[in-house]
Design a protein around this motif. Structure first.
Motif, PDB file in Angstrom:
ATOM      1  N   ALA A 175     -25.905 -23.355 -26.902  1.00  0.00           N
ATOM      2  CA  ALA A 175     -25.019 -21.980 -28.267  1.00  0.00           C
ATOM      3  C   ALA A 175     -26.753 -22.612 -29.478  1.00  0.00           C
ATOM      4  N   ILE A 176     -27.325 -24.346 -29.680  1.00  0.00           N
ATOM      5  CA  ILE A 176     -28.083 -24.001 -30.185  1.00  0.00           C
ATOM      6  C   ILE A 176     -29.548 -23.248 -29.546  1.00  0.00           C
ATOM      7  N   ASP A 177     -29.733 -23.807 -27.573  1.00  0.00           N
ATOM      8  CA  ASP A 177     -30.288 -22.449 -27.458  1.00  0.00           C
ATOM      9  C   ASP A 177     -30.612 -21.231 -27.079  1.00  0.00           C
ATOM     10  N   GLY A 178     -29.270 -20.480 -28.093  1.00  0.00           N
ATOM     11  CA  GLY A 178     -28.986 -19.479 -28.087  1.00  0.00           C
ATOM     12  C   GLY A 178     -29.391 -19.414 -29.389  1.00  0.00           C
ATOM     13  N   GLY A 179     -29.819 -20.310 -30.709  1.00  0.00           N
ATOM     14  CA  GLY A 179     -30.772 -19.710 -31.363  1.00  0.00           C
ATOM     15  C   GLY A 179     -29.444 -20.187 -32.301  1.00  0.00           C
ATOM     16  N   VAL A 180     -28.530 -20.727 -32.182  1.00  0.00           N
ATOM     17  CA  VAL A 180     -27.394 -21.274 -33.495  1.00  0.00           C
ATOM     18  C   VAL A 180     -28.249 -22.176 -33.990  1.00  0.00           C
ATOM     19  N   ARG A 181     -28.221 -22.388 -35.252  1.00  0.00           N
ATOM     20  CA  ARG A 181     -28.716 -23.963 -36.100  1.00  0.00           C
ATOM     21  C   ARG A 181     -28.648 -24.859 -36.116  1.00  0.00           C
ATOM     22  N   ALA A 182     -27.036 -25.342 -35.162  1.00  0.00           N
ATOM     23  CA  ALA A 182     -25.901 -26.631 -35.400  1.00  0.00           C
ATOM     24  C   ALA A 182     -25.058 -26.047 -34.923  1.00  0.00           C
ATOM     25  N   VAL A 183     -23.957 -27.187 -34.048  1.00  0.00           N
ATOM     26  CA  VAL A 183     -23.406 -27.083 -33.979  1.00  0.00           C
ATOM     27  C   VAL A 183     -22.425 -28.293 -34.211  1.00  0.00           C
ATOM     28  N   VAL A 184     -21.194 -28.688 -34.556  1.00  0.00           N
ATOM     29  CA  VAL A 184     -20.403 -29.326 -34.741  1.00  0.00           C
ATOM     30  C   VAL A 184     -18.758 -29.959 -34.372  1.00  0.00           C
ATOM     31  N   ILE A 185     -18.920 -30.903 -33.674  1.00  0.00           N
ATOM     32  CA  ILE A 185     -17.936 -30.980 -32.623  1.00  0.00           C
ATOM     33  C   ILE A 185     -16.986 -32.092 -34.063  1.00  0.00           C
ATOM     34  N   LEU A 186     -15.364 -31.152 -34.508  1.00  0.00           N
ATOM     35  CA  LEU A 186     -14.454 -31.725 -35.278  1.00  0.00           C
ATOM     36  C   LEU A 186     -13.015 -31.651 -35.193  1.00  0.00           C
TER      37      LEU A 186
ATOM     38  N   ASP B 156     -21.893 -34.630 -48.765  1.00  0.00           N
ATOM     39  CA  ASP B 156     -22.461 -34.996 -48.503  1.00  0.00           C
ATOM     40  C   ASP B 156     -21.987 -36.150 -46.213  1.00  0.00           C
ATOM     41  N   HIS B 157     -21.264 -36.671 -46.220  1.00  0.00           N
ATOM     42  CA  HIS B 157     -20.369 -37.124 -45.233  1.00  0.00           C
ATOM     43  C   HIS B 157     -20.200 -36.848 -44.500  1.00  0.00           C
ATOM     44  N   GLY B 158     -19.932 -34.809 -44.688  1.00  0.00           N
ATOM     45  CA  GLY B 158     -19.338 -34.158 -43.736  1.00  0.00           C
ATOM     46  C   GLY B 158     -18.483 -34.538 -42.649  1.00  0.00           C
ATOM     47  N   ALA B 159     -18.066 -34.168 -41.555  1.00  0.00           N
ATOM     48  CA  ALA B 159     -17.056 -34.547 -40.951  1.00  0.00           C
ATOM     49  C   ALA B 159     -17.451 -34.357 -38.943  1.00  0.00           C
ATOM     50  N   GLY B 160     -17.195 -34.760 -38.396  1.00  0.00           N
ATOM     51  CA  GLY B 160     -17.348 -35.118 -36.927  1.00  0.00           C
ATOM     52  C   GLY B 160     -18.745 -34.990 -36.633  1.00  0.00           C
ATOM     53  N   SER B 161     -18.994 -34.514 -34.820  1.00  0.00           N
ATOM     54  CA  SER B 161     -20.082 -34.707 -34.840  1.00  0.00           C
ATOM     55  C   SER B 161     -21.524 -33.112 -34.336  1.00  0.00           C
ATOM     56  N   LEU B 162     -22.499 -33.551 -35.402  1.00  0.00           N
ATOM     57  CA  LEU B 162     -23.191 -32.617 -36.199  1.00  0.00           C
ATOM     58  C   LEU B 162     -24.218 -33.150 -34.754  1.00  0.00           C
ATOM     59  N   ILE B 163     -24.333 -31.801 -33.816  1.00  0.00           N
ATOM     60  CA  ILE B 163     -25.551 -31.495 -33.190  1.00  0.00           C
ATOM     61  C   ILE B 163     -26.597 -30.486 -33.075  1.00  0.00           C
ATOM     62  N   ARG B 164     -27.974 -30.949 -33.213  1.00  0.00           N
ATOM     63  CA  ARG B 164     -29.105 -30.023 -33.709  1.00  0.00           C
ATOM     64  C   ARG B 164     -30.359 -30.439 -33.394  1.00  0.00           C
ATOM     65  N   ALA B 165     -31.082 -29.684 -32.830  1.00  0.00           N
ATOM     66  CA  ALA B 165     -32.956 -30.051 -32.535  1.00  0.00           C
ATOM     67  C   ALA B 165     -33.083 -30.886 -33.120  1.00  0.00           C
ATOM     68  N   PRO B 166     -33.884 -31.470 -32.928  1.00  0.00           N
ATOM     69  CA  PRO B 166     -34.991 -33.140 -33.930  1.00  0.00           C
ATOM     70  C   PRO B 166     -35.340 -31.711 -34.896  1.00  0.00           C
TER      71      PRO B 166
ATOM     72  N   LYS C 261     -17.573 -39.250 -28.893  1.00  0.00           N
ATOM     73  CA  LYS C 261     -18.064 -41.015 -29.765  1.00  0.00           C
ATOM     74  C   LYS C 261     -18.983 -41.499 -28.610  1.00  0.00           C
ATOM     75  N   ASP C 262     -19.438 -42.828 -29.065  1.00  0.00           N
ATOM     76  CA  ASP C 262     -20.054 -43.663 -27.804  1.00  0.00           C
ATOM     77  C   ASP C 262     -19.263 -44.548 -27.402  1.00  0.00           C
ATOM     78  N   ALA C 263     -20.279 -45.670 -26.925  1.00  0.00           N
ATOM     79  CA  ALA C 263     -19.564 -46.196 -25.715  1.00  0.00           C
ATOM     80  C   ALA C 263     -18.612 -46.954 -26.412  1.00  0.00           C
ATOM     81  N   GLY C 264     -18.302 -47.465 -27.979  1.00  0.00           N
ATOM     82  CA  GLY C 264     -17.736 -48.313 -28.064  1.00  0.00           C
ATOM     83  C   GLY C 264     -16.542 -47.699 -29.176  1.00  0.00           C
ATOM     84  N   GLY C 265     -16.604 -46.237 -28.673  1.00  0.00           N
ATOM     85  CA  GLY C 265     -15.284 -45.695 -28.888  1.00  0.00           C
ATOM     86  C   GLY C 265     -15.369 -45.129 -31.187  1.00  0.00           C
ATOM     87  N   ASP C 266     -16.620 -45.006 -31.277  1.00  0.00           N
ATOM     88  CA  ASP C 266     -16.740 -44.864 -32.773  1.00  0.00           C
ATOM     89  C   ASP C 266     -18.111 -42.961 -32.481  1.00  0.00           C
ATOM     90  N   VAL C 267     -17.526 -42.672 -33.259  1.00  0.00           N
ATOM     91  CA  VAL C 267     -17.621 -41.157 -33.787  1.00  0.00           C
ATOM     92  C   VAL C 267     -19.147 -41.161 -34.165  1.00  0.00           C
TER      93      VAL C 267
END
Length: 292
Positions: free
Chosen positions: A255-266, A281-291, A217-223
């Motif tokens: 995990a991303i540094d180790g070669g995982v393409r993307a991580v999702v916290i949900l 399309d909309h997925g779920a949770g927060s997707l983390i990946r390199a640019p 979540k960001d500073a406003g409490g939104d995912v």
């Protein structure tokens, strides 16, 4: 007549959903997806059965799933029942010999087999799961993390080829985060750490961290639905990411540094969370990946 019209609308909506999922079914065909099932996310028997059906669906549509589970609440409950006191150093459980025996019993026994049973039941004899720990086939060889923590381990070596051989046999691995030491020790490994390390060893396409929150979540409490490692580090520095979310995002970064393409916290308690993330399309949770 009204009932028939409603049913027809439901059928059309289902068909449209399946049609919209086609590009994602093609996208993940042959992909390895590691799922960390947290103790808080296991929920009820109904929730476990729903999760198991999702995993079976994934396997039947070409995904190679690996389940790594935790079990902190269940371990705490068993330690209380046995009147074994736990101490903590910097928020981490000190694991002495008595505690590590309980940890292994709960994780490799009670929880692991419950998940295996649920997946096998959902698989109807077609999809099979097998329960393992990091001690099996040297899946996760560990070194002691910190002498002050006792039998808490950091993974340093893996056997991803064994997991790939299970996938080749259409078997879903369910792994308890217990590691083996080179001198024969048994180590308790943080579940997120174990999942991230195993995902990196497999160069997984996705690591799904199922927990009891909706995401980062960001500073406003939104995912925040999509983030880069640089944004994560900035949010930690600013204090926006704090507390129990820090170890999870650190696992994601490693995990991303180790070669995982993307991580999702949900939120693993949400119905069909894994399917929503992978096939919509909309997925779920927060997707983390390199640019890209």
């Amino acid at each position: 007549m009204k009932k028939q019209t409603t049913m027809k609308s439901d059928w059309i909506a289902t068909a449209q959903t399946l049609n919209a999922a086609l590009p994602y079914l093609q996208r993940y065909d042959g992909a390895t997806v590691v799922i960390k099932l947290g103790g808080h996310a296991m929920g009820s028997d109904e929730g476990m059965a729903s999760f198991a059906r999702d995993v079976v669906f994934m396997q039947q549509t070409g995904v190679n799933p690996v389940i790594v589970h935790g079990g902190g609440p269940q371990i705490n409950a068993m330690l209380d029942r046995l009147a074994i006191k736990s101490d903590f150093v910097r928020g981490k459980r000190v694991t002495d010999q008595a505690t590590v025996e309980v940890v292994e019993m709960v994780l490799s026994g009670l929880i692991n087999k419950k998940i295996v049973q649920a997946v096998n039941a959902a698989g109807g004899g077609v999809v099979r799961a097998v329960g393992l720990s990091g001690k099996d086939a040297e899946l996760m060889v560990c070194e002691q993390t910190d002498p002050a923590l006792g039998f808490v381990g950091t993974p340093v070596a893996y056997n991803p080829d064994f997991l790939r051989s299970l996938h080749a046999s259409e078997i879903i691995p369910v792994i308890a985060p217990i590691g083996a030491g080179r001198a024969g020790e048994t180590f308790n490994v943080n579940g997120d750490t174990a999942a991230g390390a195993i995902a990196a060893s497999l160069r997984a396409d996705r690591l799904l961290l199922l927990t009891d929150v909706a995401g980062v979540k960001d500073a406003g409490g939104d995912v925040v639905t999509e983030m880069t490692p640089e944004q994560i580090r900035l949010m930690i520095a600013e204090g926006t990411i704090a507390g129990g979310m820090i170890p999870k995002v650190e696992t994601a970064l490693e995990a991303i540094d180790g070669g995982v393409r993307a991580v999702v916290i949900l939120d693993g308690r949400a119905p069909n969370a894994c399917l929503l993330e992978l096939y919509t399309d909309h997925g779920a949770g927060s997707l983390i990946r390199a640019p890209r």
